[in-house]
Design a protein around this motif. Sequence first.
Motif, PDB file in Angstrom:
ATOM      1  N   THR A 275      39.136 -16.532  -8.979  1.00 37.86           N
ATOM      2  CA  THR A 275      38.763 -14.974  -9.441  1.00 37.86           C
ATOM      3  C   THR A 275      39.641 -14.222  -8.555  1.00 37.86           C
ATOM      4  O   THR A 275      39.908 -12.975  -8.205  1.00 37.86           O
ATOM      5  N   ASN A 276      38.704 -14.700  -7.255  1.00 35.36           N
ATOM      6  CA  ASN A 276      38.368 -14.138  -6.460  1.00 35.36           C
ATOM      7  C   ASN A 276      39.660 -13.425  -5.878  1.00 35.36           C
ATOM      8  O   ASN A 276      39.890 -12.479  -4.140  1.00 35.36           O
ATOM      9  N   VAL A 277      40.659 -14.342  -5.630  1.00 36.46           N
ATOM     10  CA  VAL A 277      42.146 -14.372  -4.533  1.00 36.46           C
ATOM     11  C   VAL A 277      42.647 -13.205  -5.454  1.00 36.46           C
ATOM     12  O   VAL A 277      42.775 -13.258  -6.978  1.00 36.46           O
ATOM     13  N   GLU A 278      43.444 -12.643  -4.692  1.00 36.87           N
ATOM     14  CA  GLU A 278      44.380 -11.425  -5.402  1.00 36.87           C
ATOM     15  C   GLU A 278      45.618 -11.748  -5.267  1.00 36.87           C
ATOM     16  O   GLU A 278      45.803 -13.108  -5.016  1.00 36.87           O
ATOM     17  N   ASN A 279      46.416 -11.462  -6.438  1.00 37.23           N
ATOM     18  CA  ASN A 279      47.370 -11.579  -7.539  1.00 37.23           C
ATOM     19  C   ASN A 279      46.834 -12.733  -8.299  1.00 37.23           C
ATOM     20  O   ASN A 279      47.374 -14.223  -7.766  1.00 37.23           O
ATOM     21  N   ASN A 280      45.395 -13.259  -8.406  1.00 34.49           N
ATOM     22  CA  ASN A 280      45.013 -14.488  -8.836  1.00 34.49           C
ATOM     23  C   ASN A 280      45.548 -14.428 -10.514  1.00 34.49           C
ATOM     24  O   ASN A 280      46.469 -13.554 -11.130  1.00 34.49           O
ATOM     25  N   VAL A 281      45.229 -15.780 -10.829  1.00 31.89           N
ATOM     26  CA  VAL A 281      45.899 -16.550 -12.586  1.00 31.89           C
ATOM     27  C   VAL A 281      45.991 -15.281 -13.713  1.00 31.89           C
ATOM     28  O   VAL A 281      46.905 -15.312 -14.853  1.00 31.89           O
ATOM     29  N   PHE A 282      44.661 -15.260 -12.997  1.00 31.24           N
ATOM     30  CA  PHE A 282      43.445 -14.826 -14.665  1.00 31.24           C
ATOM     31  C   PHE A 282      44.462 -12.823 -14.886  1.00 31.24           C
ATOM     32  O   PHE A 282      44.782 -12.186 -15.557  1.00 31.24           O
ATOM     33  N   GLN A 283      44.874 -12.273 -13.352  1.00 32.42           N
ATOM     34  CA  GLN A 283      45.558 -11.447 -13.665  1.00 32.42           C
ATOM     35  C   GLN A 283      46.728 -10.904 -13.660  1.00 32.42           C
ATOM     36  O   GLN A 283      47.644 -10.577 -14.429  1.00 32.42           O
ATOM     37  N   GLN A 284      47.581 -12.288 -13.845  1.00 32.75           N
ATOM     38  CA  GLN A 284      49.460 -12.595 -14.124  1.00 32.75           C
ATOM     39  C   GLN A 284      49.112 -12.183 -15.543  1.00 32.75           C
ATOM     40  O   GLN A 284      49.812 -12.354 -16.226  1.00 32.75           O
ATOM     41  N   ILE A 285      47.748 -13.189 -16.182  1.00 30.17           N
ATOM     42  CA  ILE A 285      47.742 -13.595 -17.770  1.00 30.17           C
ATOM     43  C   ILE A 285      47.109 -12.079 -18.583  1.00 30.17           C
ATOM     44  O   ILE A 285      47.112 -11.665 -19.984  1.00 30.17           O
ATOM     45  N   ILE A 286      46.353 -11.325 -17.748  1.00 32.58           N
ATOM     46  CA  ILE A 286      46.530  -9.971 -17.934  1.00 32.58           C
ATOM     47  C   ILE A 286      47.874  -8.950 -18.513  1.00 32.58           C
ATOM     48  O   ILE A 286      47.655  -8.866 -19.547  1.00 32.58           O
ATOM     49  N   SER A 287      48.696  -9.226 -17.586  1.00 28.31           N
ATOM     50  CA  SER A 287      49.901  -9.137 -17.645  1.00 28.31           C
ATOM     51  C   SER A 287      50.498  -9.009 -18.840  1.00 28.31           C
ATOM     52  O   SER A 287      51.224  -8.730 -19.661  1.00 28.31           O
ATOM     53  N   SER A 288      50.630 -10.809 -19.072  1.00 26.75           N
ATOM     54  CA  SER A 288      51.601 -11.550 -19.815  1.00 26.75           C
ATOM     55  C   SER A 288      50.588 -10.811 -21.467  1.00 26.75           C
ATOM     56  O   SER A 288      51.792 -10.991 -22.131  1.00 26.75           O
ATOM     57  N   ILE A 289      49.836 -10.956 -21.332  1.00 27.73           N
ATOM     58  CA  ILE A 289      49.055 -10.627 -22.701  1.00 27.73           C
ATOM     59  C   ILE A 289      49.261  -9.303 -22.983  1.00 27.73           C
ATOM     60  O   ILE A 289      49.650  -8.471 -24.404  1.00 27.73           O
ATOM     61  N   VAL A 290      48.890  -7.964 -22.341  1.00 28.13           N
ATOM     62  CA  VAL A 290      49.777  -6.574 -21.781  1.00 28.13           C
ATOM     63  C   VAL A 290      50.804  -6.442 -22.922  1.00 28.13           C
ATOM     64  O   VAL A 290      51.362  -5.497 -23.743  1.00 28.13           O
ATOM     65  N   HIS A 291      51.421  -7.411 -21.967  1.00 30.02           N
ATOM     66  CA  HIS A 291      52.884  -6.493 -22.671  1.00 30.02           C
ATOM     67  C   HIS A 291      53.785  -7.331 -23.758  1.00 30.02           C
ATOM     68  O   HIS A 291      54.278  -6.241 -24.712  1.00 30.02           O
ATOM     69  N   ILE A 292      52.710  -8.308 -24.206  1.00 23.32           N
ATOM     70  CA  ILE A 292      53.712  -8.597 -25.285  1.00 23.32           C
ATOM     71  C   ILE A 292      52.789  -7.981 -26.909  1.00 23.32           C
ATOM     72  O   ILE A 292      53.701  -8.188 -27.897  1.00 23.32           O
ATOM     73  N   VAL A 293      51.102  -7.852 -26.337  1.00 18.50           N
ATOM     74  CA  VAL A 293      50.726  -6.816 -27.378  1.00 18.50           C
ATOM     75  C   VAL A 293      51.540  -4.784 -27.388  1.00 18.50           C
ATOM     76  O   VAL A 293      51.616  -4.071 -29.070  1.00 18.50           O
ATOM     77  N   MET A 294      51.833  -5.252 -26.484  1.00 18.43           N
ATOM     78  CA  MET A 294      52.628  -4.023 -26.004  1.00 18.43           C
ATOM     79  C   MET A 294      54.050  -3.308 -27.075  1.00 18.43           C
ATOM     80  O   MET A 294      55.030  -2.616 -27.585  1.00 18.43           O
ATOM     81  N   TYR A 295      55.049  -4.703 -26.777  1.00 13.51           N
ATOM     82  CA  TYR A 295      56.564  -4.672 -27.375  1.00 13.51           C
ATOM     83  C   TYR A 295      56.507  -5.902 -27.609  1.00 13.51           C
ATOM     84  O   TYR A 295      57.945  -6.007 -27.879  1.00 13.51           O
ATOM     85  N   GLU A 296      55.964  -6.996 -27.625  1.00 19.11           N
ATOM     86  CA  GLU A 296      56.648  -7.724 -29.327  1.00 19.11           C
ATOM     87  C   GLU A 296      56.097  -8.345 -30.112  1.00 19.11           C
ATOM     88  O   GLU A 296      54.930  -7.486 -30.452  1.00 19.11           O
ATOM     89  N   GLU A 297      56.312  -8.824 -31.634  1.00 21.20           N
ATOM     90  CA  GLU A 297      55.705  -9.164 -32.542  1.00 21.20           C
ATOM     91  C   GLU A 297      54.611  -9.789 -32.396  1.00 21.20           C
ATOM     92  O   GLU A 297      54.762 -11.040 -31.662  1.00 21.20           O
ATOM     93  N   CYS A 298      53.945  -9.619 -32.342  1.00 21.56           N
ATOM     94  CA  CYS A 298      52.655 -10.352 -32.115  1.00 21.56           C
ATOM     95  C   CYS A 298      51.585 -10.162 -32.956  1.00 21.56           C
ATOM     96  O   CYS A 298      50.912  -9.549 -33.725  1.00 21.56           O
TER      97      CYS A 298
END
Length: 410
Positions: A275-298
């Motif tokens: 979690t403490n690493v910059e650009n960690n995988v949790f941050q990437q998952i946040i981006s992925s989920i927010v994109h799905i919620v905003m732009y796709e049929e969730c």
Amino acid sequence: ATIEVLFAELMSPASRYSEEQLKMQTVGLACDLRGLALSLANKSSFIMFFDWLYPKYLPLLSQALSRWANCPLLTSTILKFVAEIVQNKSQRLMFDVSSPNGILLFREVSKLLCEYGKRLLTLSEVTDENIYKLKLKQTGLCFQILRASLAGGYVNFGVFRLYGDDCHVNAIDMFIKLLGSLPERALLEYPKLSVAYYSLMDVVTQDHLTLLGSVDNSVLVYILSTLAEGVASVDVTISTACCTALDNIITFVFKRGSKKGANDDGVVQKLREITNVENNVFQQIISSIVHIVMYEECKNQWSMSRPLLGMILLNQEYFEGMQKNFIALQPAEKQPLLAKCFENLMTEVEPNLLSKNRDRFTQNMAHFRRDLNNQLQPNKTQSQRTPGMEMAMDDDVYIVVHSARGGIPT
């Protein structure tokens, strides 16, 4: 040949049957036993079957697996039979409190998985043309067996640690090794393997996360990356299982971190380092989920919201920066309204993962999706992202999809 004769021939160094005859008779026996096990829908009949099967015959099937590990017909047939007998359907495996049968069954299954898994890892005849037939199908069946064994509810796994029995740890270790041996893109290209893996991860993260404390950080990052890919899957079953697994991981970190004076176990410490690493995988998952919620049929919005809250709480600065970048690249007249949408998402949400707080965030996310879609509707032509979201999130999502594809680093 009768069952007794067949097993006697399997054990004999000088059998009167040829290798091919023994193989085919073993396949037929495994098919018959699986059909019998399928019909046992109540506790009393299954216990009679189990008392006959173990300890006399079940270990011999394990020997047959090791002996003919390169015969896909035999291995898949035996593994399907084992996958059936560890299924606790209709509570048929709920043995009496004084019975050790549940523990004995798991020990035998763990031994079978470990011994066969070693052979599976060293198969030399595997090529691109036969990899599914010889290896991937069997790997998926091993995942199914382990998942059913862990989720059956008929084994108290604390007993193994209490008495120094490694069968539980060995089974999880073999799962990690089999996962690491999968070729690039296997989880994306073979649906049955994907379902087996993600269903197993759902169970492993629920009650067995502490056993991952001995693995390298790179292995945990790889597992999290596969979950990130699964979240974006068009298969709702896979997506939901990944969301549940991620939620289990985040909740585990929060619960262990909130215990005052408690020493971090290995997996919590490793997850915090990630979690403490910059650009960690949790941050990437946040981006992925927010994109799905905003732009796709969730279709599983509720499931998406559960891990998202925890990951936002662990990466608040990143989430705030991501939304600022997105808003700044939108038309000026829409920026105040979009900022209000993001503000409302966290309205009355406290920094904890209590059920009431989770439910409030889930409600907020439903309103967020509706309000944001209303604001972005003119820009959502041909189901494409807005330019702002491309710049804000494309690099992160690309990393999620491609960083895991090389397999577990060695």
